[in-house]
Design a protein around this motif. Sequence first.
Motif, mmCIF file in Angstrom:
data_model
loop_
_atom_site.group_PDB
_atom_site.id
_atom_site.type_symbol
_atom_site.label_atom_id
_atom_site.label_comp_id
_atom_site.label_asym_id
_atom_site.label_seq_id
_atom_site.Cartn_x
_atom_site.Cartn_y
_atom_site.Cartn_z
ATOM 1 N N THR A 1 45.005 67.864 -52.505
ATOM 2 C CA THR A 1 45.316 68.966 -51.596
ATOM 3 C C THR A 1 46.619 68.703 -50.843
ATOM 4 N N PHE B 1 47.259 74.965 -53.332
ATOM 5 C CA PHE B 1 46.935 74.332 -52.052
ATOM 6 C C PHE B 1 45.873 75.136 -51.311
ATOM 7 N N ASN C 1 42.471 74.681 -52.702
ATOM 8 C CA ASN C 1 41.884 73.368 -52.456
ATOM 9 C C ASN C 1 41.449 73.148 -51.014
ATOM 10 N N VAL C 2 42.042 73.869 -50.082
ATOM 11 C CA VAL C 2 41.788 73.629 -48.659
ATOM 12 C C VAL C 2 40.318 73.798 -48.260
ATOM 13 N N THR D 1 41.135 65.324 -51.205
ATOM 14 C CA THR D 1 42.088 65.518 -50.114
ATOM 15 C C THR D 1 43.484 65.093 -50.541
ATOM 16 N N ALA E 1 38.245 70.723 -49.322
ATOM 17 C CA ALA E 1 38.735 69.531 -48.622
ATOM 18 C C ALA E 1 38.288 69.549 -47.165
#
Length: 187
Positions: free
Chosen positions: A107, A119, A122-123, A104, A126
Amino acid sequence: MSSPTHCGTQDESAGEHPPTAGSTNLWDWRTAERELRFTSVKLKARNMADTLIFIFSLLDCCFLIFLAVYFVIAFSDLECDFLNVTACCSRLNKWVLPELVAHTGVTVFMLITMHWLVFLLNVPLAAWNLCKYFSIPSGNVGLYDPTEIHNRGKLKFCMKEAMAKLGYHLLLFFIYLYSMIFAMVSD
């Protein structure tokens, strides 16, 4: 080179030489030169910052790959009865929060530094990790509860999840590596 004019001098408007002190464009030329130097310094600083951002992301990704491998090994040992269920779950639960914070954190860091593609990559993981962490039932000792790990194929699901995280982090590792190299080369 510009061609000579009718009186035998070269045309100053061609921009071949910087303007002289008597020229009307001296201030504009010096201002443009300063702006160009400032822009060049800003771009070099941005490239250096991007390089450091992706070095940090690479190190964080290495940590997350290590954790994913550790989880796969622990789940396979638990499946083969090499580990006690209570000991295995307590070992794994120690690493759930560091994994959540590490992923997180990267991110949010990519959001702050405006690396939108990374980003957005990665979301999903996360969000998945946050959802799982905040949906732990109140009676359980952690995300991996010794009394529920063998119920309804949860061990198989946890093993598949750890393998998927390993593949996801390996993909992100190569994206971070490419981005770091690109940031270092583009000076």
